[in-house]
Scaffold this active site. Structure first.
Site, PDB file in Angstrom:
ATOM      1  CB  THR A 150      -1.321   5.692   1.292  1.00  0.00           C
ATOM      2  OG1 THR A 150      -2.053   4.582   1.808  1.00  0.00           O
ATOM      3  CG2 THR A 150      -1.824   6.062  -0.100  1.00  0.00           C
ATOM      4  CB  CYS A 151       1.156   1.891   4.402  1.00  0.00           C
ATOM      5  SG  CYS A 151       1.887   1.089   5.838  1.00  0.00           S
ATOM      6  N   GLY A 152       3.579   4.199   5.338  1.00  0.00           N
ATOM      7  CA  GLY A 152       5.013   4.366   5.548  1.00  0.00           C
ATOM      8  C   GLY A 152       5.725   3.050   5.811  1.00  0.00           C
ATOM      9  NE  ARG A 188       5.840   6.266   1.925  1.00  0.00           N
ATOM     10  CZ  ARG A 188       4.822   6.685   2.663  1.00  0.00           C
ATOM     11  NH1 ARG A 188       3.567   6.387   2.300  1.00  0.00           N
ATOM     12  NH2 ARG A 188       5.035   7.398   3.760  1.00  0.00           N
ATOM     13  CG  ASN A 211      -1.820   1.213   1.276  1.00  0.00           C
ATOM     14  OD1 ASN A 211      -1.661   2.162   0.522  1.00  0.00           O
ATOM     15  ND2 ASN A 211      -2.775   1.181   2.183  1.00  0.00           N
TER      16      ASN A 211
END
Length: 141
Positions: free
Chosen positions: A11-13, A16, A9
Site C-alpha cells: 500500500t506504500c508508493g 512499490r 508494504n
C-alpha cells in the site's frame, strides 16, 4: 532463489517503486510482506545494524501506535522500541532492501539503486511521474 530481499508494504508508493526498480534491474526479489510476517527480534536487530542506523531512525512517526504509545518522548530504550516495532509492525519504516552490496532503508526509493548488483535495464519512472533512469538505465538523479 533471489539474492535480494525486500521488506514490502504494497500500500506504500515508495515500497512499490522500490520493488519495481529491483525488477527493472532484472532481479526478482524475495518479497516479505512485513505487516503480515514481521521480522523476528534477531532479524530486526541485524537489519538495523546492517543499515547502520539507530533504532529510532527506523520508527514510522505518522502512524497511530506512535502517538498512542508516546514514542515521541525519548524515554524508551532501543530494546523497548524494538519490542514496540515487533508488536506493531506498522511502526517499522519501509521498504528495507537487503542485497549482497548492503542493506538500506530505501527512502527515497531510488536509494535502492546504490545497492543493486545489476544496473537498471531501461528507463524507470516512479508512480508520480518522476524519471529516475533513462532508456539506457543511466541514473538521472
Amino acid at each position: 532463489m533471489s539474492n535480494i530481499t525486500i521488506y514490502h508494504n504494497p500500500t506504500c508508493g515508495t515500497s512499490r517503486n522500490t520493488l519495481e526498480m529491483i525488477r527493472n534491474s532484472g532481479n526478482e526479489p524475495t518479497v516479505i510482506y512485513y505487516l503480515e510476517t514481521p521480522p523476528t527480534h534477531d532479524e530486526l536487530v541485524k537489519l538495523i545494524a546492517d543499515m547502520g542506523i539507530t533504532v529510532r531512525a527506523l520508527l514510522r512517526k505518522n502512524v497511530e501506535p506512535y502517538e498512542e504509545l508516546g514514542l515521541a518522548e525519548g524515554t524508551f530504550s532501543d530494546e523497548q522500541l524494538i519490542g514496540f516495532m515487533l508488536e506493531h509492525p506498522i511502526l517499522i519504516n519501509r521498504p528495507i532492501v537487503v542485497t549482497p552490496l548492503g542493506t538500506r532503508l530505501c527512502r527515497p526509493s531510488e536509494v535502492v539503486l546504490d545497492i543493486l548488483p545489476e544496473p537498471q535495464q531501461g528507463a524507470f519512472t516512479k508512480e508520480d511521474g518522476e524519471k529516475i533512469t533513462d532508456e539506457s538505465g543511466k541514473r538521472l538523479k
